[in-house]
Design a protein around this motif. Structure first.
Motif, PDB file in Angstrom:
ATOM      1  N   VAL A  96      64.720  72.631 -30.704  1.00 24.62           N
ATOM      2  CA  VAL A  96      63.655  71.271 -30.925  1.00 24.62           C
ATOM      3  C   VAL A  96      64.170  70.199 -31.900  1.00 24.62           C
ATOM      4  CG1 VAL A  96      61.171  70.675 -31.323  1.00 24.62           C
ATOM      5  CG2 VAL A  96      61.901  72.769 -30.144  1.00 24.62           C
ATOM      6  N   GLY A 140      67.019  67.718 -31.007  1.00 24.28           N
ATOM      7  CA  GLY A 140      66.393  66.479 -30.424  1.00 24.28           C
ATOM      8  C   GLY A 140      65.703  65.560 -31.230  1.00 24.28           C
ATOM      9  N   VAL A 141      65.117  66.019 -32.421  1.00 24.95           N
ATOM     10  CA  VAL A 141      64.781  64.950 -33.128  1.00 24.95           C
ATOM     11  C   VAL A 141      65.946  64.543 -34.086  1.00 24.95           C
ATOM     12  CG1 VAL A 141      63.414  64.568 -35.292  1.00 24.95           C
ATOM     13  CG2 VAL A 141      62.553  66.191 -33.793  1.00 24.95           C
ATOM     14  N   MET A 166      58.173  63.321 -33.342  1.00 29.29           N
ATOM     15  CA  MET A 166      57.781  64.905 -33.867  1.00 29.29           C
ATOM     16  C   MET A 166      56.482  65.617 -33.530  1.00 29.29           C
ATOM     17  SD  MET A 166      59.588  64.692 -37.833  1.00 29.29           S
ATOM     18  CE  MET A 166      58.203  63.573 -38.475  1.00 29.29           C
ATOM     19  N   ARG A 184      54.969  64.838 -30.770  1.00 30.12           N
ATOM     20  CA  ARG A 184      54.875  65.198 -29.389  1.00 30.12           C
ATOM     21  C   ARG A 184      55.721  66.476 -29.335  1.00 30.12           C
ATOM     22  NH1 ARG A 184      56.003  59.725 -28.503  1.00 30.12           N
ATOM     23  NH2 ARG A 184      58.463  60.131 -28.375  1.00 30.12           N
ATOM     24  N   GLU A 185      56.755  66.735 -30.118  1.00 32.99           N
ATOM     25  CA  GLU A 185      57.466  68.014 -30.075  1.00 32.99           C
ATOM     26  C   GLU A 185      56.497  69.076 -30.499  1.00 32.99           C
ATOM     27  OE1 GLU A 185      60.264  68.458 -28.567  1.00 32.99           O
ATOM     28  OE2 GLU A 185      61.107  66.611 -28.127  1.00 32.99           O
ATOM     29  N   LYS A 186      56.014  68.924 -31.352  1.00 29.75           N
ATOM     30  CA  LYS A 186      55.008  70.022 -32.152  1.00 29.75           C
ATOM     31  C   LYS A 186      54.013  70.403 -31.091  1.00 29.75           C
ATOM     32  CE  LYS A 186      51.286  70.796 -35.452  1.00 29.75           C
ATOM     33  NZ  LYS A 186      50.403  69.953 -36.273  1.00 29.75           N
ATOM     34  N   ALA A 224      54.408  70.123 -27.777  1.00 31.11           N
ATOM     35  CA  ALA A 224      54.920  70.769 -26.741  1.00 31.11           C
ATOM     36  C   ALA A 224      55.493  72.243 -27.129  1.00 31.11           C
ATOM     37  CB  ALA A 224      56.257  69.896 -26.240  1.00 31.11           C
ATOM     38  N   ASP A 225      55.611  72.439 -28.463  1.00 32.02           N
ATOM     39  CA  ASP A 225      55.788  73.857 -28.853  1.00 32.02           C
ATOM     40  C   ASP A 225      54.928  74.527 -29.771  1.00 32.02           C
ATOM     41  OD1 ASP A 225      57.194  76.473 -29.642  1.00 32.02           O
ATOM     42  OD2 ASP A 225      59.148  75.318 -29.707  1.00 32.02           O
TER      43      ASP A 225
END
Length: 253
Positions: A46, A49-50, A74, A76-78, A80-81
């Motif tokens: 992850v 990607g950032v 960040m 959105r990534e948080k 998502a996971d």
């Protein structure tokens, strides 16, 4: 003989229990280490990607402190996971510039994070702080200069829960192995030791007959039968030679 049998069984049980215990101990910590590494690599995927988004923005001429799209990315990534508790981007001085938690902005990160990031020989670094584990990436520009650091926080309890579950399974398997060893080992040793005791008895009887000159006992199928027969033949030859020497001495007188 009974004492010898008990000692053999006790030694075998102690060795077996020790081997099973050490195997369970090493397997547990091996799993814990491997699982921790897998989770860390998952979080770093992850983070990559950032990192790519930061480098793309820097390539078009944006300043590191002007990346307006970084915080939404960040967050959105948080979302998502669910494993990730939060993401922070801080500068070389340790001040948070971007974060998924607005309350952490402009605050200083723990010194251990900065030390771990600067001590690492690669762009990846790791640290632990309280109940959180931190997987981080050093952010670099096109000139391979570090412009900041990305820290991704996830809960240690996630690792502990998985370790407890596997530890319970290993414990159950070890207890079953203990029971099997405790039951099977004495039975097997009794058979082996009984044969050993019989061989010792045969050897003891043979030595007694050799000493008093009585007729040898019939073969018993013992492992010592061949050696006893060979020894008996050798002693018979020696005895005959001694008798011959005595006769010659008597005739010489």
């Amino acid at each position: 003989m009974g004492t010898i049998r008990i000692r053999f069984i006790l030694v075998a049980l102690v060795v077996g229990f020790f081997a099973i215990g050490m195997s369970a101990f090493l397997n547990f910590f091996k799993y814990k280490s491997t699982f921790g590494t897998i989770v860390r690599e998952r979080v770093l995927v992850v983070g990559r990607g950032v990192e790519n988004a930061v480098q793309a923005s820097l390539n078009v001429g944006l300043q590191f402190t002007e990346l307006e799209t970084l915080t939404p990315l960040m967050k959105r990534e948080k979302i998502a996971d669910q494993l990730i508790l939060g993401m922070d981007v801080f500068d070389d001085a340790g001040q948070v510039i971007y974060s998924t938690d607005d309350a952490r902005l402009k605050r200083d990160v723990p010194i251990s994070w900065i030390s771990a990031a600067k001590r690492s020989k690669t762009t990846e670094w790791f640290s632990e702080e309280g109940d959180e584990v931190i997987a981080g990436i050093s952010l670099k520009n096109n000139f391979d200069l570090t412009v900041g650091y990305l820290a991704m926080r996830y809960s240690r309890s996630y690792l502990d829960k998985a370790s407890v579950g596997v530890g319970r399974e290993i414990l159950i398997a070890s207890l079953i192995a203990f029971v099997v060893v405790a039951v099977v080992t004495p039975l097997m040793l009794i058979v082996v030791i009984r044969r050993f005791e019989r061989d010792l008895h045969v050897l003891e009887t043979a030595v007694t007959h050799l000493e008093d000159g009585s007729p040898p006992p019939p073969p018993t199928g013992s492992a010592f039968d061949g050696a006893i027969a060979s020894l008996r033949e050798s002693l018979r030859g020696v005895r005959e030679e001694l008798d011959d020497v005595r006769r010659k001495l008597d005739s010489a007188k």
